[in-house]
Design a protein around this motif. Structure first.
Motif, PDB file in Angstrom:
ATOM      1  N   UNK A 217      55.209  43.805  73.539  1.00 31.48           N
ATOM      2  CA  UNK A 217      54.806  45.015  72.822  1.00 31.48           C
ATOM      3  C   UNK A 217      55.958  45.583  72.013  1.00 31.48           C
ATOM      4  N   UNK A 218      57.173  45.573  72.643  1.00 31.36           N
ATOM      5  CA  UNK A 218      58.351  46.045  71.896  1.00 31.36           C
ATOM      6  C   UNK A 218      58.581  45.182  70.673  1.00 31.36           C
ATOM      7  N   UNK A 219      58.435  43.869  70.887  1.00 29.84           N
ATOM      8  CA  UNK A 219      58.613  42.956  69.760  1.00 29.84           C
ATOM      9  C   UNK A 219      57.554  43.236  68.684  1.00 29.84           C
ATOM     10  N   UNK A 220      56.290  43.481  69.125  1.00 32.87           N
ATOM     11  CA  UNK A 220      55.225  43.760  68.175  1.00 32.87           C
ATOM     12  C   UNK A 220      55.460  45.080  67.439  1.00 32.87           C
ATOM     13  N   UNK A 221      56.070  46.058  68.179  1.00 35.19           N
ATOM     14  CA  UNK A 221      56.380  47.332  67.536  1.00 35.19           C
ATOM     15  C   UNK A 221      57.387  47.131  66.414  1.00 35.19           C
ATOM     16  N   UNK A 222      58.405  46.297  66.701  1.00 33.46           N
ATOM     17  CA  UNK A 222      59.394  45.993  65.652  1.00 33.46           C
ATOM     18  C   UNK A 222      58.707  45.320  64.468  1.00 33.46           C
ATOM     19  N   UNK A 223      57.832  44.360  64.793  1.00 37.41           N
ATOM     20  CA  UNK A 223      57.112  43.696  63.706  1.00 37.41           C
ATOM     21  C   UNK A 223      56.221  44.683  62.952  1.00 37.41           C
ATOM     22  N   UNK A 224      55.657  45.687  63.688  1.00 34.30           N
ATOM     23  CA  UNK A 224      54.816  46.684  63.036  1.00 34.30           C
ATOM     24  C   UNK A 224      55.625  47.530  62.065  1.00 34.30           C
ATOM     25  N   UNK A 225      56.889  47.851  62.475  1.00 36.82           N
ATOM     26  CA  UNK A 225      57.741  48.600  61.560  1.00 36.82           C
ATOM     27  C   UNK A 225      57.988  47.810  60.287  1.00 36.82           C
ATOM     28  N   UNK A 226      58.263  46.525  60.487  1.00 40.53           N
ATOM     29  CA  UNK A 226      58.454  45.671  59.308  1.00 40.53           C
ATOM     30  C   UNK A 226      57.177  45.653  58.458  1.00 40.53           C
ATOM     31  N   UNK A 227      56.027  45.594  59.147  1.00 40.46           N
ATOM     32  CA  UNK A 227      54.755  45.580  58.420  1.00 40.46           C
ATOM     33  C   UNK A 227      54.526  46.900  57.681  1.00 40.46           C
ATOM     34  N   UNK A 228      54.982  48.028  58.320  1.00 37.21           N
ATOM     35  CA  UNK A 228      54.840  49.313  57.644  1.00 37.21           C
ATOM     36  C   UNK A 228      55.663  49.362  56.376  1.00 37.21           C
ATOM     37  N   UNK A 229      56.884  48.831  56.469  1.00 37.92           N
ATOM     38  CA  UNK A 229      57.722  48.780  55.266  1.00 37.92           C
ATOM     39  C   UNK A 229      57.039  47.939  54.192  1.00 37.92           C
ATOM     40  N   UNK A 230      56.490  46.800  54.643  1.00 35.54           N
ATOM     41  CA  UNK A 230      55.785  45.945  53.683  1.00 35.54           C
ATOM     42  C   UNK A 230      54.572  46.675  53.103  1.00 35.54           C
ATOM     43  N   UNK A 231      53.886  47.486  53.992  1.00 31.28           N
ATOM     44  CA  UNK A 231      52.729  48.241  53.522  1.00 31.28           C
ATOM     45  C   UNK A 231      53.138  49.268  52.480  1.00 31.28           C
ATOM     46  N   UNK A 232      54.296  49.913  52.699  1.00 29.57           N
ATOM     47  CA  UNK A 232      54.782  50.872  51.702  1.00 29.57           C
ATOM     48  C   UNK A 232      55.021  50.184  50.371  1.00 29.57           C
ATOM     49  N   UNK A 233      55.640  48.998  50.456  1.00 29.48           N
ATOM     50  CA  UNK A 233      55.855  48.251  49.219  1.00 29.48           C
ATOM     51  C   UNK A 233      54.526  47.885  48.558  1.00 29.48           C
ATOM     52  N   UNK A 234      53.538  47.489  49.401  1.00 26.07           N
ATOM     53  CA  UNK A 234      52.232  47.148  48.850  1.00 26.07           C
ATOM     54  C   UNK A 234      51.578  48.368  48.195  1.00 26.07           C
ATOM     55  N   UNK A 235      51.784  49.557  48.822  1.00 25.24           N
ATOM     56  CA  UNK A 235      51.220  50.767  48.225  1.00 25.24           C
ATOM     57  C   UNK A 235      51.846  51.046  46.868  1.00 25.24           C
ATOM     58  N   UNK A 236      53.190  50.871  46.786  1.00 26.59           N
ATOM     59  CA  UNK A 236      53.853  51.038  45.502  1.00 26.59           C
ATOM     60  C   UNK A 236      53.294  50.052  44.490  1.00 26.59           C
ATOM     61  N   UNK A 237      53.107  48.808  44.978  1.00 24.35           N
ATOM     62  CA  UNK A 237      52.563  47.788  44.089  1.00 24.35           C
ATOM     63  C   UNK A 237      51.135  48.162  43.659  1.00 24.35           C
ATOM     64  N   UNK A 238      50.354  48.744  44.629  1.00 25.48           N
ATOM     65  CA  UNK A 238      48.996  49.163  44.307  1.00 25.48           C
ATOM     66  C   UNK A 238      49.006  50.290  43.286  1.00 25.48           C
ATOM     67  N   UNK A 239      49.995  51.230  43.427  1.00 25.51           N
ATOM     68  CA  UNK A 239      50.103  52.305  42.442  1.00 25.51           C
ATOM     69  C   UNK A 239      50.389  51.740  41.064  1.00 25.51           C
ATOM     70  N   UNK A 240      51.313  50.757  41.036  1.00 26.09           N
ATOM     71  CA  UNK A 240      51.605  50.117  39.748  1.00 26.09           C
ATOM     72  C   UNK A 240      50.361  49.428  39.203  1.00 26.09           C
ATOM     73  N   UNK A 241      49.618  48.800  40.108  1.00 22.09           N
ATOM     74  CA  UNK A 241      48.395  48.134  39.652  1.00 22.09           C
ATOM     75  C   UNK A 241      47.366  49.141  39.146  1.00 22.09           C
TER      76      UNK A 241
END
Length: 363
Positions: A217-241
């Protein structure tokens, strides 16, 4: 003889005099006006005297002496009485005319009101008839529903008796099953003890699994943080789109305008194509004519080609015969030359010169 009122009361004479005075002033005598003229008297007292005044008014009008002065009165009084009578007569006529007009208007209004009430009553009668019919229909429906409910209640009662009997049988069966289940319950208790032991063992294993799951779970939480960062980038990309989409929308609007222009051009082009199709049909007709001519020419060409092939075949045969003849001639010349070499004359240079002049090849 006019009755004189009792002391302090209102008599017939008081009422008649007040009515005459009102009539002379041009007003219609009424109970309230007479009471106002006299200054006293109740409606119950004034009303009957006023009715008797109206009843006697006709005879008083027909008898001029009723309003005249006595024979022994002075001329001035007689003249005043005559003037009073004429004025009273004119006022009475005008009052009667006004009263008649008012009565006619009142009667017309009352007739209209009565007609309206009659129409309302007719409509109300129709509504009441409709309501009565509706009530009767409702009563019939309720009677039918009551009969249906009664039949349903009787059926329900019979069904309830059947259910009670069925429930009693089920209760007896449940008692039997209860005894059977009690026996099984004893065996289940023994199994439960065994299962509890197994559960303890499984629990210890589950504790280990839980610890491992927490680590994962701790490992998944770390991966979730990474995924959140990626999601933020995707949101920025979506805004650009989205920005690009807005631009594309504008371009699409411009393209639609161009499409409209293209549609107009297409219509013009279709008209031109139609004209070209007409010309193409004409050209096609000419092409078909040319194809017919071409087929005829091809037929002639095929005939000529067959003749040419035949001539070529004959030429080949002639060439083959010529080749054979040339071979025979060459062979004959070689034989002749060989024979010349073998003969003594073949060594004479002059003979060779003579042969060369004759066109015989020298070897």
């Amino acid at each position: 003889m006019l009755e004189i009122g009792k002391r302090g009361g209102v008599g017939q004479r008081d009422v008649w005099e007040a009515a005459d005075a009102l009539l002379l002033t041009g007003f219609r005598p009424t109970v309230e006006r007479i009471r106002g003229q006299i200054g006293r008297g109740s409606p119950n007292t004034v009303g009957p005297h006023l009715d008797s005044w109206f009843k006697a008014l006709g005879s008083r009008i027909q008898d001029p002496a009723a309003f005249c002065a006595s024979p022994g009165a002075p001329d001035a009084v007689t003249q005043a009485a005559r003037t009073f009578w004429e004025a009273a007569l004119t006022a009475a006529r005008q009052a009667c005319t006004d009263e008649l007009t008012q009565d006619r208007e009142a009667l017309a209004q009352e007739a209209a009101s009565i007609e309206k009430e009659r129409a309302d009553l007719a409509g109300q009668r129709i509504r009441l008839a409709d309501a009565a019919e509706t009530q009767q229909t409702l009563i019939d429906t309720l009677k039918t529903q009551v009969e249906d409910a009664r039949a349903s209640l009787n059926a329900t009662a019979a069904e309830r008796v059947s259910l009670i009997a069925s429930h009693e049988r089920q209760i007896v069966q449940l008692h039997v099953e209860r005894e059977t289940l009690e026996g099984r319950l004893g065996a289940a208790d023994e199994k439960l003890v065994a299962l509890q032991n197994e559960l303890s063992a499984v629990k210890s294993g589950c504790d280990r699994d839980i610890k491992e799951a927490l680590l994962r779970f701790d490992q998944a939480r770390s991966e979730a943080r990474v995924a959140q960062n990626a999601l933020a980038e995707l949101r920025q990309h979506a805004s650009a789109q989205e920005t690009a989409l807005a631009s594309l929308t504008k371009q699409l609007a411009a393209a639609e305008a161009e499409q409209k222009i293209a549609i107009k051009a297409k219509v013009s082009l279709e008209n031109a194509v139609a004209a070209e199709k007409a010309e193409a049909l004409e050209v096609k007709s000419k092409v078909q004519t040319l194809e017919t001519d071409l087929r005829q020419a091809e037929a002639v060409e095929a005939t000529l080609q067959a003749a040419l092939d035949a001539e070529r075949s004959r030429a080949g045969e002639l060439a083959l015969l010529l080749g054979n003849s040339q071979g025979e001639i060459v062979q004959a010349l070689r034989s002749l030359e060989q024979s010349n070499k073998d003969s003594p004359a073949g060594l004479d240079p002059r003979r060779r010169t003579t042969k060369r002049k004759r066109g015989i090849p020298m070897r």
